[in-house]
Design a protein around this motif. Sequence first.
Motif, PDB file in Angstrom:
ATOM      1  N   ARG A 312       0.807  -1.218   0.000  1.00 27.42           N
ATOM      2  CA  ARG A 312       0.000   0.000   0.000  1.00 27.42           C
ATOM      3  C   ARG A 312       0.843   1.272   0.000  1.00 27.42           C
ATOM      4  O   ARG A 312       0.286   2.368   0.073  1.00 27.42           O
ATOM      5  CB  ARG A 312      -0.947   0.000   1.198  1.00 27.42           C
ATOM      6  CG  ARG A 312      -2.000  -1.090   1.103  1.00 27.42           C
ATOM      7  CD  ARG A 312      -3.151  -0.846   2.035  1.00 27.42           C
ATOM      8  NE  ARG A 312      -4.223  -1.810   1.849  1.00 27.42           N
ATOM      9  CZ  ARG A 312      -5.432  -1.688   2.372  1.00 27.42           C
ATOM     10  NH1 ARG A 312      -5.718  -0.634   3.121  1.00 27.42           N
ATOM     11  NH2 ARG A 312      -6.357  -2.595   2.163  1.00 27.42           N
ATOM     12  N   HIS A 313       2.155   1.117  -0.094  1.00 20.15           N
ATOM     13  CA  HIS A 313       3.039   2.293  -0.159  1.00 20.15           C
ATOM     14  C   HIS A 313       4.091   2.045  -1.232  1.00 20.15           C
ATOM     15  O   HIS A 313       4.539   0.908  -1.419  1.00 20.15           O
ATOM     16  CB  HIS A 313       3.700   2.543   1.202  1.00 20.15           C
ATOM     17  CG  HIS A 313       4.329   3.897   1.332  1.00 20.15           C
ATOM     18  ND1 HIS A 313       5.556   4.200   0.793  1.00 20.15           N
ATOM     19  CD2 HIS A 313       3.890   5.044   1.940  1.00 20.15           C
ATOM     20  CE1 HIS A 313       5.857   5.466   1.050  1.00 20.15           C
ATOM     21  NE2 HIS A 313       4.856   5.995   1.751  1.00 20.15           N
ATOM     22  N   ILE A 314       4.501   3.099  -1.904  1.00 20.95           N
ATOM     23  CA  ILE A 314       5.428   2.959  -3.016  1.00 20.95           C
ATOM     24  C   ILE A 314       6.776   2.409  -2.582  1.00 20.95           C
ATOM     25  O   ILE A 314       7.473   1.755  -3.358  1.00 20.95           O
ATOM     26  CB  ILE A 314       5.606   4.321  -3.738  1.00 20.95           C
ATOM     27  CG1 ILE A 314       6.319   4.146  -5.075  1.00 20.95           C
ATOM     28  CG2 ILE A 314       6.288   5.338  -2.847  1.00 20.95           C
ATOM     29  CD1 ILE A 314       5.548   3.317  -6.088  1.00 20.95           C
ATOM     30  N   ARG A 315       7.147   2.591  -1.317  1.00 25.49           N
ATOM     31  CA  ARG A 315       8.431   2.057  -0.846  1.00 25.49           C
ATOM     32  C   ARG A 315       8.431   0.530  -0.848  1.00 25.49           C
ATOM     33  O   ARG A 315       9.496  -0.097  -0.872  1.00 25.49           O
ATOM     34  CB  ARG A 315       8.756   2.583   0.557  1.00 25.49           C
ATOM     35  CG  ARG A 315       7.795   2.132   1.632  1.00 25.49           C
ATOM     36  CD  ARG A 315       8.248   2.505   3.045  1.00 25.49           C
ATOM     37  NE  ARG A 315       7.162   2.278   3.989  1.00 25.49           N
ATOM     38  CZ  ARG A 315       6.344   3.220   4.440  1.00 25.49           C
ATOM     39  NH1 ARG A 315       6.516   4.480   4.055  1.00 25.49           N
ATOM     40  NH2 ARG A 315       5.362   2.925   5.272  1.00 25.49           N
ATOM     41  N   ASP A 316       7.236  -0.068  -0.807  1.00 26.26           N
ATOM     42  CA  ASP A 316       7.110  -1.529  -0.775  1.00 26.26           C
ATOM     43  C   ASP A 316       6.680  -2.082  -2.130  1.00 26.26           C
ATOM     44  O   ASP A 316       6.174  -3.202  -2.220  1.00 26.26           O
ATOM     45  CB  ASP A 316       6.088  -1.933   0.288  1.00 26.26           C
ATOM     46  CG  ASP A 316       6.430  -1.393   1.657  1.00 26.26           C
ATOM     47  OD1 ASP A 316       7.600  -1.502   2.058  1.00 26.26           O
ATOM     48  OD2 ASP A 316       5.521  -0.837   2.332  1.00 26.26           O
ATOM     49  N   PHE A 317       6.879  -1.326  -3.181  1.00 26.36           N
ATOM     50  CA  PHE A 317       6.395  -1.667  -4.523  1.00 26.36           C
ATOM     51  C   PHE A 317       6.780  -3.089  -4.939  1.00 26.36           C
ATOM     52  O   PHE A 317       7.943  -3.486  -4.840  1.00 26.36           O
ATOM     53  CB  PHE A 317       6.973  -0.663  -5.527  1.00 26.36           C
ATOM     54  CG  PHE A 317       6.546  -0.922  -6.948  1.00 26.36           C
ATOM     55  CD1 PHE A 317       5.331  -0.445  -7.419  1.00 26.36           C
ATOM     56  CD2 PHE A 317       7.364  -1.634  -7.814  1.00 26.36           C
ATOM     57  CE1 PHE A 317       4.939  -0.678  -8.733  1.00 26.36           C
ATOM     58  CE2 PHE A 317       6.982  -1.874  -9.129  1.00 26.36           C
ATOM     59  CZ  PHE A 317       5.765  -1.391  -9.578  1.00 26.36           C
ATOM     60  N   GLU A 318       5.765  -3.846  -5.379  1.00 25.25           N
ATOM     61  CA  GLU A 318       5.970  -5.183  -5.941  1.00 25.25           C
ATOM     62  C   GLU A 318       5.133  -5.277  -7.210  1.00 25.25           C
ATOM     63  O   GLU A 318       3.905  -5.338  -7.160  1.00 25.25           O
ATOM     64  CB  GLU A 318       5.536  -6.267  -4.959  1.00 25.25           C
ATOM     65  CG  GLU A 318       6.380  -6.369  -3.700  1.00 25.25           C
ATOM     66  CD  GLU A 318       5.884  -7.460  -2.769  1.00 25.25           C
ATOM     67  OE1 GLU A 318       5.072  -8.307  -3.223  1.00 25.25           O
ATOM     68  OE2 GLU A 318       6.287  -7.466  -1.595  1.00 25.25           O
ATOM     69  N   LEU A 319       5.788  -5.291  -8.344  1.00 23.08           N
ATOM     70  CA  LEU A 319       5.086  -5.254  -9.622  1.00 23.08           C
ATOM     71  C   LEU A 319       4.109  -6.410  -9.774  1.00 23.08           C
ATOM     72  O   LEU A 319       2.951  -6.206 -10.158  1.00 23.08           O
ATOM     73  CB  LEU A 319       6.087  -5.252 -10.773  1.00 23.08           C
ATOM     74  CG  LEU A 319       5.476  -5.234 -12.178  1.00 23.08           C
ATOM     75  CD1 LEU A 319       4.664  -3.961 -12.392  1.00 23.08           C
ATOM     76  CD2 LEU A 319       6.570  -5.364 -13.235  1.00 23.08           C
ATOM     77  N   ALA A 320       4.535  -7.620  -9.499  1.00 22.05           N
ATOM     78  CA  ALA A 320       3.685  -8.791  -9.726  1.00 22.05           C
ATOM     79  C   ALA A 320       2.387  -8.709  -8.939  1.00 22.05           C
ATOM     80  O   ALA A 320       1.308  -9.023  -9.447  1.00 22.05           O
ATOM     81  CB  ALA A 320       4.448 -10.063  -9.368  1.00 22.05           C
ATOM     82  N   ALA A 321       2.477  -8.282  -7.689  1.00 21.83           N
ATOM     83  CA  ALA A 321       1.285  -8.209  -6.844  1.00 21.83           C
ATOM     84  C   ALA A 321       0.350  -7.092  -7.299  1.00 21.83           C
ATOM     85  O   ALA A 321      -0.871  -7.270  -7.382  1.00 21.83           O
ATOM     86  CB  ALA A 321       1.694  -8.000  -5.391  1.00 21.83           C
ATOM     87  N   LEU A 322       0.906  -5.925  -7.606  1.00 20.34           N
ATOM     88  CA  LEU A 322       0.089  -4.762  -7.929  1.00 20.34           C
ATOM     89  C   LEU A 322      -0.471  -4.809  -9.349  1.00 20.34           C
ATOM     90  O   LEU A 322      -1.553  -4.275  -9.613  1.00 20.34           O
ATOM     91  CB  LEU A 322       0.914  -3.485  -7.736  1.00 20.34           C
ATOM     92  CG  LEU A 322       1.217  -3.144  -6.273  1.00 20.34           C
ATOM     93  CD1 LEU A 322       2.378  -2.159  -6.180  1.00 20.34           C
ATOM     94  CD2 LEU A 322      -0.024  -2.581  -5.593  1.00 20.34           C
ATOM     95  N   ALA A 323       0.234  -5.463 -10.256  1.00 18.57           N
ATOM     96  CA  ALA A 323      -0.199  -5.477 -11.659  1.00 18.57           C
ATOM     97  C   ALA A 323      -1.461  -6.299 -11.884  1.00 18.57           C
ATOM     98  O   ALA A 323      -2.162  -6.102 -12.875  1.00 18.57           O
ATOM     99  CB  ALA A 323       0.925  -5.998 -12.548  1.00 18.57           C
ATOM    100  N   GLY A 324      -1.766  -7.212 -10.972  1.00 17.84           N
ATOM    101  CA  GLY A 324      -2.958  -8.032 -11.140  1.00 17.84           C
ATOM    102  C   GLY A 324      -4.002  -7.822 -10.069  1.00 17.84           C
ATOM    103  O   GLY A 324      -4.900  -8.649  -9.884  1.00 17.84           O
TER     104      GLY A 324
END
Length: 350
Positions: A312-324
């Motif tokens: 829920r914060h950009i510092r913890d960005f994970e493409l795979a989780a957020l992209a779907g």
Amino acid sequence: MKSLLATRPEAANPVFQLDVLNQARRQGDSFPAFAGKLREAGLFPLQATGISTLQLNVGKMCNQVCKHCHVDAGPDRKEIMTRDTMRQCLAALRAAPGIRTVDLTGGAPEMNPDFRWLVEEVSALGRQLIVRCNLTIILANKKYYDLPDFFARHGVRVVSSLPYFTASRTDAQRGEGVFEKSIKALQMLNAAGYGLPGSDLSLDLVFNPSGAFLPGNQAALEKEFKRRLASYGISFHQLLTITNLPVSRFLDYLLESGNYDTYMSQLVQGFNPAAAANVMCRSTLSVGWDGQLYDCDFNQMLDLPVGGAVPRHIRDFELAALAGRAVVLNQHCYGCTAGAGSSCGGATAA
């Protein structure tokens, strides 16, 4: 909705805004749940299809106080994205080369003290950069006069809001003298090479209706805007039509004017499955000024962060989780799916 008006807190309060949207649905079920409409169209749950655009709201400070503003922006707003949060955004971009577009918005994004640094850093990454410029900021202070040339040096795509091609309607929505300043700023952008036929420096205009109605046909409005603005020696590439969503100041206007029920009925009745399939939240991730993540800028203003088991914060960005991820929905989503659809890129369906 009259019962809400007597005790209404400031319209920018996200809790109040969501209460209005949901209470209207509960009262006699006059407005069916948006999720139900999606289910009928075979689109529920609404899933992201990837992330091609990272939209950064770099702050709510603005030199204007526009009547339709869903951000409730203005000169008195203090929320601003710090350079540390910007660095976290840049780290996310480096980790996700498939995110090809970075969209900077506000407020007036140019008022963030680290705005130019951020533009230079994103430009160095080779991403397409969009700046949502309100035009009058260019003339607000001498330190902004060189913005057209600065934008040009970094190949920025400039997307600028102009409510109408006449002074009366523009000033009514944005304040006295805004039209004249906007025309001057557009002429300065043209002088820097923006919006000219054959130019790679893209200048697009945004049209929001001035009242409780949907925008007209985008192609027809673009033709008329180009004809009318040509009398000022101004040229631009595209006109993008954006529907006003029942959020913040526009929601306040709907309630005060007694247009809320009528406007929501227009949005619900205008639901278009083709527009719903192409909503921008399916390919965009929105980053708030404090680094919190949202499906879109409207959800951001309603304090509806991304849902499910995702960062829920950009510092913890994970493409795979957020992209779907599954998109968080509420009644305001009708605004993006009515008629020809609406997104930060204009209409989404024929």
